[in-house]
Scaffold this motif. Structure first.
Motif, PDB file in Angstrom:
ATOM      1  N   ARG A 135       0.967  -0.771   0.035  1.00 51.84           N
ATOM      2  CA  ARG A 135      -0.021   0.102   0.035  1.00 51.84           C
ATOM      3  C   ARG A 135       1.072   1.088  -0.010  1.00 51.84           C
ATOM      4  O   ARG A 135       0.623   2.458  -0.362  1.00 51.84           O
ATOM      5  N   THR A 136       1.963   1.175   0.827  1.00 56.17           N
ATOM      6  CA  THR A 136       2.784   2.473   0.751  1.00 56.17           C
ATOM      7  C   THR A 136       3.455   2.773  -0.316  1.00 56.17           C
ATOM      8  O   THR A 136       4.032   3.977  -0.204  1.00 56.17           O
ATOM      9  N   ILE A 137       3.200   1.886  -0.863  1.00 56.40           N
ATOM     10  CA  ILE A 137       4.392   2.013  -2.796  1.00 56.40           C
ATOM     11  C   ILE A 137       3.758   3.330  -3.374  1.00 56.40           C
ATOM     12  O   ILE A 137       4.584   3.648  -3.727  1.00 56.40           O
ATOM     13  N   ARG A 138       2.985   3.683  -2.836  1.00 54.33           N
ATOM     14  CA  ARG A 138       1.566   4.731  -3.548  1.00 54.33           C
ATOM     15  C   ARG A 138       1.722   6.111  -2.911  1.00 54.33           C
ATOM     16  O   ARG A 138       1.891   6.870  -3.518  1.00 54.33           O
ATOM     17  N   VAL A 139       2.226   5.889  -1.502  1.00 54.51           N
ATOM     18  CA  VAL A 139       2.793   7.264  -1.208  1.00 54.51           C
ATOM     19  C   VAL A 139       3.573   7.715  -1.863  1.00 54.51           C
ATOM     20  O   VAL A 139       3.038   9.430  -1.736  1.00 54.51           O
ATOM     21  N   THR A 149      -5.729  10.654  -1.851  1.00 53.93           N
ATOM     22  CA  THR A 149      -4.885  10.678  -0.416  1.00 53.93           C
ATOM     23  C   THR A 149      -5.760  10.161   0.461  1.00 53.93           C
ATOM     24  O   THR A 149      -5.204   9.219   1.401  1.00 53.93           O
ATOM     25  N   GLU A 150      -6.794  10.785   1.238  1.00 51.63           N
ATOM     26  CA  GLU A 150      -7.940  10.334   0.904  1.00 51.63           C
ATOM     27  C   GLU A 150      -7.914   8.676   1.499  1.00 51.63           C
ATOM     28  O   GLU A 150      -8.514   7.302   2.781  1.00 51.63           O
ATOM     29  N   GLU A 151      -8.420   7.860  -0.036  1.00 49.72           N
ATOM     30  CA  GLU A 151      -8.225   6.582   0.064  1.00 49.72           C
ATOM     31  C   GLU A 151      -7.366   5.688   0.365  1.00 49.72           C
ATOM     32  O   GLU A 151      -7.437   4.848   1.159  1.00 49.72           O
ATOM     33  N   LEU A 152      -6.366   6.534   0.175  1.00 52.05           N
ATOM     34  CA  LEU A 152      -4.981   5.541   0.693  1.00 52.05           C
ATOM     35  C   LEU A 152      -4.973   5.610   2.020  1.00 52.05           C
ATOM     36  O   LEU A 152      -4.843   4.511   2.845  1.00 52.05           O
ATOM     37  N   ASP A 153      -5.343   6.526   2.870  1.00 55.02           N
ATOM     38  CA  ASP A 153      -4.632   6.911   4.422  1.00 55.02           C
ATOM     39  C   ASP A 153      -6.109   5.550   5.115  1.00 55.02           C
ATOM     40  O   ASP A 153      -5.419   4.708   5.417  1.00 55.02           O
ATOM     41  N   ARG A 154      -7.186   5.126   4.422  1.00 55.81           N
ATOM     42  CA  ARG A 154      -7.970   4.624   4.864  1.00 55.81           C
ATOM     43  C   ARG A 154      -7.397   3.029   4.866  1.00 55.81           C
ATOM     44  O   ARG A 154      -7.780   2.456   5.587  1.00 55.81           O
ATOM     45  N   GLU A 155      -6.625   2.740   3.662  1.00 53.01           N
ATOM     46  CA  GLU A 155      -6.643   1.540   3.628  1.00 53.01           C
ATOM     47  C   GLU A 155      -5.412   1.017   4.336  1.00 53.01           C
ATOM     48  O   GLU A 155      -5.234   0.090   4.888  1.00 53.01           O
ATOM     49  N   LEU A 156      -5.027   2.540   4.674  1.00 54.17           N
ATOM     50  CA  LEU A 156      -3.550   2.071   6.333  1.00 54.17           C
ATOM     51  C   LEU A 156      -4.391   1.489   6.967  1.00 54.17           C
ATOM     52  O   LEU A 156      -3.480   0.691   7.925  1.00 54.17           O
ATOM     53  N   ASP A 180      -6.822   0.599   7.605  1.00 55.11           N
ATOM     54  CA  ASP A 180      -7.664  -0.700   7.603  1.00 55.11           C
ATOM     55  C   ASP A 180      -5.920  -2.034   8.095  1.00 55.11           C
ATOM     56  O   ASP A 180      -6.668  -2.939   8.628  1.00 55.11           O
ATOM     57  N   TRP A 181      -5.264  -1.837   7.634  1.00 53.21           N
ATOM     58  CA  TRP A 181      -4.454  -2.150   7.261  1.00 53.21           C
ATOM     59  C   TRP A 181      -4.053  -2.864   9.073  1.00 53.21           C
ATOM     60  O   TRP A 181      -4.054  -3.529   8.847  1.00 53.21           O
ATOM     61  N   ALA A 182      -3.890  -1.468  10.183  1.00 49.98           N
ATOM     62  CA  ALA A 182      -3.497  -1.649  11.228  1.00 49.98           C
ATOM     63  C   ALA A 182      -5.089  -2.444  11.969  1.00 49.98           C
ATOM     64  O   ALA A 182      -4.570  -2.518  13.058  1.00 49.98           O
ATOM     65  N   ILE A 183      -6.150  -1.801  12.178  1.00 46.82           N
ATOM     66  CA  ILE A 183      -7.125  -2.339  12.325  1.00 46.82           C
ATOM     67  C   ILE A 183      -6.645  -4.034  12.377  1.00 46.82           C
ATOM     68  O   ILE A 183      -7.228  -5.311  13.081  1.00 46.82           O
ATOM     69  N   ASN A 184      -6.794  -4.814  11.185  1.00 41.59           N
ATOM     70  CA  ASN A 184      -6.383  -6.323  11.260  1.00 41.59           C
ATOM     71  C   ASN A 184      -5.320  -6.639  11.412  1.00 41.59           C
ATOM     72  O   ASN A 184      -4.904  -8.200  10.519  1.00 41.59           O
ATOM     73  N   VAL A 185      -4.021  -6.141  11.659  1.00 40.43           N
ATOM     74  CA  VAL A 185      -2.879  -6.368  11.518  1.00 40.43           C
ATOM     75  C   VAL A 185      -3.232  -8.208  12.654  1.00 40.43           C
ATOM     76  O   VAL A 185      -3.978  -8.302  13.370  1.00 40.43           O
ATOM     77  N   PRO A 186      -2.079  -8.680  12.547  1.00 41.35           N
ATOM     78  CA  PRO A 186      -2.418 -10.756  13.491  1.00 41.35           C
ATOM     79  C   PRO A 186      -1.976  -9.986  14.268  1.00 41.35           C
ATOM     80  O   PRO A 186      -1.121  -9.118  14.699  1.00 41.35           O
ATOM     81  N   ALA A 187      -2.405 -11.000  15.856  1.00 40.64           N
ATOM     82  CA  ALA A 187      -2.461 -10.658  17.386  1.00 40.64           C
ATOM     83  C   ALA A 187      -0.888 -10.296  17.042  1.00 40.64           C
ATOM     84  O   ALA A 187      -0.372  -9.754  18.511  1.00 40.64           O
ATOM     85  N   GLU A 188      -0.167 -10.954  16.747  1.00 39.10           N
ATOM     86  CA  GLU A 188       0.763 -11.587  16.852  1.00 39.10           C
ATOM     87  C   GLU A 188       1.991  -9.841  17.311  1.00 39.10           C
ATOM     88  O   GLU A 188       3.370 -10.493  17.045  1.00 39.10           O
ATOM     89  N   TRP A 189       1.800  -8.946  15.866  1.00 39.80           N
ATOM     90  CA  TRP A 189       1.680  -7.699  15.356  1.00 39.80           C
ATOM     91  C   TRP A 189       1.738  -6.594  15.807  1.00 39.80           C
ATOM     92  O   TRP A 189       1.932  -6.359  15.727  1.00 39.80           O
ATOM     93  N   SER A 190       0.717  -7.451  17.846  1.00 43.78           N
ATOM     94  CA  SER A 190      -0.211  -6.096  17.867  1.00 43.78           C
ATOM     95  C   SER A 190       1.051  -5.494  19.133  1.00 43.78           C
ATOM     96  O   SER A 190       1.796  -6.516  19.369  1.00 43.78           O
ATOM     97  N   TYR A 191       0.697  -4.061  19.475  1.00 41.86           N
ATOM     98  CA  TYR A 191       0.962  -3.690  20.370  1.00 41.86           C
ATOM     99  C   TYR A 191       0.708  -3.545  21.938  1.00 41.86           C
ATOM    100  O   TYR A 191      -0.665  -2.885  22.238  1.00 41.86           O
TER     101      TYR A 191
END
Length: 542
Positions: free
Chosen positions: A296-300, A330-337, A339-350
């Motif tokens: 996703r961030t490759i589009r930044v 820009t807002e569309e890509l921000d929403r995608e990021l 979404d990545w944070a919301i759905n990150v695997p549990a072992e990657w959470s803090y």
């Protein structure tokens, strides 16, 4: 030293008894049953490099003899005359023979440095990081490479560099490292002229080692060197084509290069080479959460470039639809990021802890201390989360620049709200980056409950957490290098408080004092990225 395969992973007691071990921890079943002391397990990488004791006429032995012949006297068997051996039992020739024996049994200087590099790097890389898998392939790739190849010299260059840095920039070792680096560049130039060699895995891997060399040695007089190697790796990917993206090694190299290319082009505010989109599908099965974020961030960088193209025009040449489309994309890509944070695997959470040492807003104090502190599974996961935050900071800067355009179209009459929202998001993201600092510096987060009695001290040198916490464990490895880019960028966010900005600057200065040259470069300068301008450098920021 050569790679001799996978060693026994049994406990020391079972290995000495030459019996099968079930490898249960902390004690194996056999030791428990026999009521014996189970003396633990060794790390697998400890035996990955060792002297080969097999066939003296093997290819590896022949290579070793050729390598040593260039810098050492003749082999022990060729130096010792029969009449010298005849007198050894009287001891008269022993002083002469001991250096020969030591030479015959000791690894070469090159091998010593290579082993140190291999072992030290392996101990600092997380299991889920592609760097670890690639590092594990080095012995195999070297065994396939001829002496004098680009990979041969690149491995020596980075090995000597790591050794020199660990010994206070030892001047003689630094000179050897630089010489090997120049030889690697020369060998690589020859290789890429060959239609077969240009597609070899070994040469692409050599470029990755050269990237690592530039990160370790970091020459402020050659700020474009690391980025040039990243661009070169992308060019090799294009020359290799999709057919050279079929093995785990090739896919992991692709993902590693893509990560570096994204970071590099964010610093340039220029789109990434399209080859990464063209080849991405072939490596999908090897992606981890960081790679899915990078997809996703490759589009930044592309949006950075688009924003510069649109907003650099004269006011009367900018159309309202261009501004609106830029904000929407820009807002569309921000929403995608998000979404990545919301759905990150549990072992990657803090986890988040409230910092009892934080300073209440009603107190007038020049010091900033984060109100919350983050604890991550490891440094790698913390670095990826900060990549997410930095990417969103750049997107918010584009929204702010576009929304501030004075000729707002009717459809965007709510732009003042967009500006307020973007600034609020910025503050949250910067606070989260600050909250990651104690963990990435390696401090013991259990000490958060301790009161800091001198928070209101007037000592100008006070900096938290360095002045009130202790390190967790004795390991010298921390994640401070990965903080340089997030802190540098965050200092340029206009909506944060002055004490917070000063605290981040102080962290960069502290990092510079403790040996990170990149921090020294940026600690006294302002980031240009959030203004839509290219930085005057490109460096590895992970």
């Amino acid at each position: 030293m050569t790679y001799t395969g996978k060693p026994s992973r049994g406990c020391e007691t079972c290995r000495k008894a030459h019996t099968k071990c079930d490898e249960k921890r902390p004690e194996c079943s056999r030791c428990i049953r026999l009521k014996k002391a189970c003396h633990g397990y060794r790390e697998e990488h400890d035996l990955m490099f060792r002297m080969e004791n097999g066939d003296p006429d093997s290819t590896l032995h022949r290579k070793a003899r050729r390598r040593k012949s260039a810098s050492y006297p003749a082999p022990f068997s060729q130096q010792v005359h029969p009449h010298d051996l005849a007198g050894t039992h009287h001891g008269k020739n022993l002083p002469y023979l001991l250096p020969c024996i030591a030479q015959a049994l000791s690894p070469s200087q090159d091998d010593q440095k290579l082993f140190y590099f291999y072992e030290s790097m392996l101990g600092t890389v997380a299991e889920s990081d592609h760097s670890r898998y690639l590092h594990l392939q080095l012995p195999t790739l070297l065994s396939r490479s001829r002496q004098g190849s680009a990979l041969y010299f690149a491995a020596q260059a980075i090995s000597y560099a790591v050794w020199a840095k660990s010994r206070g920039n030892h001047s003689h070792t630094m000179r050897i490292s630089r010489k090997r680096y120049v030889q690697a560049i020369s060998a690589l130039k020859d290789a890429i002229r060959d239609p077969v060699e240009v597609k070899s895995d070994e040469n692409l891997y050599a470029v990755l080692l050269l990237c690592g060399y530039e990160t370790i040695m970091f020459d402020s007089e050659a700020l474009s060197a690391w980025g040039s190697h990243v661009d070169g790796a992308a060019a090799l990917l294009r020359a290799r084509g999709k057919e050279r993206l079929s093995t785990p090694l090739q896919c992991n190299m692709f993902l590693f290069i893509r990560r570096n290319a994204v970071h590099s082009h964010v610093q340039l505010s220029q789109p990434v080479d399209p080859i990464f989109d063209e080849l991405a599908e072939a490596a999908l099965s090897f992606e981890n959460p960081e790679d899915r974020l990078l997809s996703r961030t490759i589009r930044v960088p592309q949006l950075q470039s688009l924003a510069n193209d649109v907003l650099s025009q004269s006011d009367w040449n900018i159309t309202e639809s261009e501004i609106w489309e830029l904000i929407q994309a820009t807002e569309e890509l921000d929403r995608e990021l998000v979404d990545w944070a919301i759905n990150v695997p549990a072992e990657w959470s803090y986890s988040v802890a409230t910092n009892l040492n934080s300073v209440s807003p009603e107190f007038s104090t020049p010091f900033y201390i984060p109100a919350e502190i983050h604890r991550y599974p490891n440094f790698y996961v913390a670095r990826v989360w900060n990549l997410y935050r930095v990417s969103r900071l750049i997107l918010q800067s584009i929204i702010l620049r576009a929304s501030s355009w004075h000729c707002s179209p009717p459809e965007t009459s709510g732009q003042p709200l967009k500006i307020t929202h973007a600034e609020k998001v910025n503050n949250i993201l910067v606070n989260d980056i600050c909250a990651s600092v104690p963990f990435l510096l390696g401090y013991d987060l259990s000490q958060l409950k301790r009161s800091t009695t001198h928070i209101h001290s007037q000592d100008d040198k006070f900096i938290w957490p360095q002045c009130s916490m202790t390190k967790a464990g004795n390991s010298k490895h921390t994640g401070k290098f990965s903080l340089i880019w997030p802190l540098y960028l965050s200092c340029s966010v206009s909506s944060i408080s002055k004490p917070q900005r000063q605290w981040m600057r102080a962290q960069l200065q502290w990092t510079a004092e403790y040996g990170e040259s990149q921090a020294k470069l940026v600690s006294g300068t302002e980031s240009q990225t959030l203004l839509g301008l290219p930085e005057h450098f490109r460096f590895d920021c992970v």
